[in-house]
Design a protein around this motif. Structure first.
Motif, PDB file in Angstrom:
ATOM      1  N   HIS A 186     -23.522 -35.646  -0.048  1.00 44.60           N
ATOM      2  CA  HIS A 186     -22.170 -35.157   0.214  1.00 44.60           C
ATOM      3  C   HIS A 186     -22.171 -33.717   0.693  1.00 44.60           C
ATOM      4  N   PRO A 231     -17.038 -40.349   1.822  1.00 42.04           N
ATOM      5  CA  PRO A 231     -18.495 -40.477   1.811  1.00 42.04           C
ATOM      6  C   PRO A 231     -18.923 -41.861   1.332  1.00 42.04           C
ATOM      7  N   ALA A 273     -22.608 -38.233  -3.287  1.00 41.80           N
ATOM      8  CA  ALA A 273     -21.231 -38.721  -3.441  1.00 41.80           C
ATOM      9  C   ALA A 273     -21.162 -39.712  -4.598  1.00 41.80           C
TER      10      ALA A 273
END
Length: 264
Positions: free
Chosen positions: A176, A162, A187
């Motif tokens: 995420h 990510p 993330a």
């Protein structure tokens, strides 16, 4: 490896008999194995969501054979694999679903390509005909090399990491995962806030596209009134946008892959 537990994750849902068929295959081959149903409500064919849930859950499971099936490539030339990592062996399609979970277990140390297919004649249900039999055989004591030829672990498929960028005064991170409550996990985590010099702040600005708001950085959902947004570090250690007793994803219009900036 003989395991008392098989941990089972899919996108099959519970409206059909797919999960029960796999349970039945496991029970026939390894009747003493106990099955933990991690979830069968991964959004259909959403490999990334399944990978996140599996990786987040794995540290809390007992040593297990982990059977994971989110498989939009069923019937194609994608490989079926069994991957040894830490106290676990992960069984499923080689499409990135297993890689983050293997990382969470300490990293893949050995992998094989699955060779056996049950003689049902079907090519659309590898959960029942390939992966569940392999997981059950492992749970019953079959050694990993007996399932198929060894693979170079460097060839196992990984999902893209990510997007994350940390700089002075700002953390920019991809969404995420969004859970069933509508919590929006980024993330990024507490360490990224600290690296940006943003830890210890009572309030921070969050922005995505045309939306921007100053939010409290709080320890829990209930730190703000019902219906109000909050920024917190969730149970997986991720920085998350939430709405107390509501859905941040719905109210803010965010979904996985969107980029959010957190700043002072």
């Amino acid at each position: 490896m003989t395991a008392a537990w098989v941990a089972f994750l899919t996108d099959y849902g519970l409206a059909d008999g797919y999960v029960a068929a796999c349970h039945g295959v496991i029970a026939r081959i390894a009747p003493s194995a106990r099955v933990i149903d991690v979830t069968h409500e991964v959004p259909a064919q959403d490999v990334r969501h399944g990978a996140v849930v599996l990786a987040d859950t794995l540290p809390y499971l007992p040593p297990s054979i982990v059977l994971a099936v989110v498989d939009p490539g069923v019937g194609t030339r994608r490989r079926g694999v069994a991957v040894a990592a830490g106290e676990h062996v992960l069984v499923g399609p080689d499409n990135g679903l297993l890689a983050w979970a293997a990382d969470a277990a300490g990293g893949a140390v050995r992998a094989v390509e699955l060779e056996h297919r049950a003689g049902t004649g079907a090519t659309t249900f590898d959960g029942r005909d390939v992966f569940a039999p392999a997981a059950a055989r492992l749970a019953a004591g079959t050694a990993l090399p007996a399932l198929g030829p060894e693979l170079d672990i460097a060839t196992l498929v990984r999902l893209p990491d990510p997007w994350l960028r940390v700089g002075p005064g700002a953390v920019e991170a991809e969404v995420h995962v969004v859970d069933r409550f509508g919590n929006v996990a980024l993330a990024a985590g507490a360490a990224d806030l600290a690296a940006a010099g943003l830890d210890g702040r009572a309030r921070l600005r969050a922005s995505a596209g045309e939306w921007s708001a100053e939010l409290p950085l709080a320890p829990s959902f209930a730190a703000v009134p019902a219906g109000e947004p909050v920024l917190l570090v969730d149970s997986a250690g991720r920085l998350a946008l939430a709405v107390n007793r509501g859905s941040a994803a719905a109210s803010l219009g965010l979904r996985p892959g969107d980029r959010v900036t957190i700043s002072s």
